[in-house]
Design an enzyme around this catalytic site. Structure first.
Site, PDB file in Angstrom:
ATOM      1  CB  ALA A 152     -62.156 -69.643 -35.463  1.00  0.00           C
ATOM      2  CD  GLN A 194     -64.963 -69.843 -24.652  1.00  0.00           C
ATOM      3  OE1 GLN A 194     -64.128 -70.404 -25.361  1.00  0.00           O
ATOM      4  NE2 GLN A 194     -64.897 -68.559 -24.354  1.00  0.00           N
ATOM      5  CB  VAL A 211     -60.228 -64.410 -36.143  1.00  0.00           C
ATOM      6  CG1 VAL A 211     -60.590 -65.862 -35.946  1.00  0.00           C
ATOM      7  CG2 VAL A 211     -60.642 -63.570 -34.961  1.00  0.00           C
ATOM      8  CD1 TRP A 255     -59.402 -65.742 -23.261  1.00  0.00           C
ATOM      9  CD2 TRP A 255     -58.069 -64.324 -24.358  1.00  0.00           C
ATOM     10  NE1 TRP A 255     -60.000 -65.418 -24.453  1.00  0.00           N
ATOM     11  CE2 TRP A 255     -59.210 -64.546 -25.150  1.00  0.00           C
ATOM     12  CE3 TRP A 255     -57.087 -63.460 -24.838  1.00  0.00           C
ATOM     13  CZ2 TRP A 255     -59.399 -63.948 -26.387  1.00  0.00           C
ATOM     14  CZ3 TRP A 255     -57.275 -62.875 -26.071  1.00  0.00           C
ATOM     15  CH2 TRP A 255     -58.423 -63.121 -26.835  1.00  0.00           C
ATOM     16  CG  HIS A 281     -59.658 -69.419 -25.574  1.00  0.00           C
ATOM     17  ND1 HIS A 281     -59.370 -68.318 -26.318  1.00  0.00           N
ATOM     18  CD2 HIS A 281     -58.479 -70.090 -25.447  1.00  0.00           C
ATOM     19  CE1 HIS A 281     -58.085 -68.301 -26.620  1.00  0.00           C
ATOM     20  NE2 HIS A 281     -57.529 -69.365 -26.100  1.00  0.00           N
ATOM     21  NE  ARG A 293     -61.598 -66.638 -20.476  1.00  0.00           N
ATOM     22  CZ  ARG A 293     -62.271 -66.106 -21.457  1.00  0.00           C
ATOM     23  NH1 ARG A 293     -62.808 -64.924 -21.296  1.00  0.00           N
ATOM     24  NH2 ARG A 293     -62.400 -66.727 -22.593  1.00  0.00           N
TER      25      ARG A 293
END
Ligand code: DAH
Length: 354
Positions: free
Chosen positions: A322, A225, A268, A163, A185, A211
């Site tokens: 998520a 996004q 996550v 990222w 993001h 990015r």
């Protein structure tokens, strides 16, 4: 000799003053100072003259030479200036267009329309609104804390490479200002949402991300996004699979199966790559899905307990889902577009097709 010199000066001074172009002045220069110019050749007779005569004529010759040189230079400037003035004073040559003529020119009426990605996003938002998800806005310029730290991506964590972004120069704020960056993001909304709301939470966040990217047909430095945050008691990967299939079916309009495969995202656990059955070959394998029969369309997972804690939510009581997708990539698939860069190109030949 003296008279010759006098005549020469008179003759050329008159000619210089009459010259109105730089070309003419160049010609005069050659006639005077060129290889066989009158000034250049003049002293050739000096050796045959009596010495006394030379003593008088030589300084006179030098004086005449210098005067002609500066007269030539002066005239050159005058001619140049006159040229500039002429250009300035020249009328522009615009035709006088009366309002009557203008009325006769047919004006093209062009109707604008929403950008293809915006159209697509409206559909996504609409589909999830039906399931009770509401929209939430997170900042485009955000702190390192919400974009990385609180999402379980500490400083120096190798996952940051995925990222990489553009940082805002804040050196003027002093030695240790909180780092600001362009969000990479929509996951930057996750902990903000938890801090603001109590479960059950059903929110979606949509918008621009940025990015430091090697731009190509599938990667843009500025892109969209879409992110879903669903926090409640007793949620599981089964809910995640359901949401994924619901999404694909709402967007592609028919029975698109989804499958989950393990994938690492620091925020996550477990994390999943969400594949949709290839919409082109329906699973048989084609060029677009690389013969696999599936296309990876989204990233998702159960929100990491640490991230829940960072947002002030007890992971022993609640669990969260998520789910994130790039609308640009999805729009590419749906409209069979082969270059993501077309969306931001502003090229009307492309945009008017939608
Ligand atoms: N933020 C991820 C990215 O930009 C996408 C993503 C992956 C979002 C997993 C999620 C998730 O919510 O659970 O690559």
């Amino acid at each position: 000799m003296r008279e010759d010199l006098n005549n020469l000066q008179k003759k050329y001074t008159a000619e210089l003053n009459e010259a109105t172009s730089l070309k003419k002045l160049d010609e005069l220069f050659l006639k005077l100072f060129g290889k066989s110019g009158e000034i250049t050749t003049f002293p050739k007779s000096f050796p045959s003259l009596p010495k006394d005569e030379v003593k008088v004529i030589a300084p006179l010759f030098n004086k005449t030479k210098q005067e002609l040189e500066s007269a030539l230079e002066k005239r050159r400037e005058e001619v140049k200036l006159a040229g500039f003035k002429k250009i300035l004073e020249e009328p522009l040559g615009l035709k006088d267009v009366s309002s009557k003529t203008l009325d006769k020119i047919p004006s093209k009426k062009r109707e604008g329309h929403m950008h293809p990605i915006t159209q697509f996003e409206e559909e996504i938002v609409h589909a999830f609104a039906k399931l009770g998800f509401q929209q939430f806005e997170a900042p485009h310029i955000d702190s390192d804390t919400y974009n990385f730290e609180k999402l379980n991506i500490p400083q120096e964590h190798p996952a940051r490479d995925l990222w990489d972004t553009l940082y805002i120069d804040q050196t003027y704020l002093g030695p240790n200002p909180s780092k600001l960056l362009l969000r990479t993001h929509t996951s930057n909304s996750q902990v903000r949402i938890m801090e603001k709301f109590q479960p059950p939470i059903r929110l979606m966040n949509l918008g621009r991300c940025f990015r430091y990217e090697n731009v190509d047909a599938r990667h843009e430095h500025t892109f969209e996004q879409f992110e879903l945050i669903y926090i409640d008691k007793g949620l599981s990967m089964a809910n995640l699979l359901y949401l994924s299939e619901y999404f694909f079916q709402a967007i592609f309009g028919y029975d698109v199966k989804a499958r989950l495969k393990p994938k690492y995202y620091p925020f996550v656990e477990p994390g999943a790559g969400v594949d949709g059955l290839c919409i082109f070959c329906k699973g048989k394998g084609c060029k677009i899905c690389g013969g696999v029969g599936w296309l990876e369309l989204a990233g998702a997972g159960m929100i990491h307990p640490t991230v829940l804690k960072n947002g002030g939510i007890d992971p022993d009581i609640y669990s969260g889902i998520a789910w994130g997708v790039g609308p640009g990539r999805m729009a590419m698939l749906r409209h069979e577009i082969n270059d993501l860069r077309l969306f931001n190109s502003g090229d009307l030949r492309f945009l008017n097709k939608f």
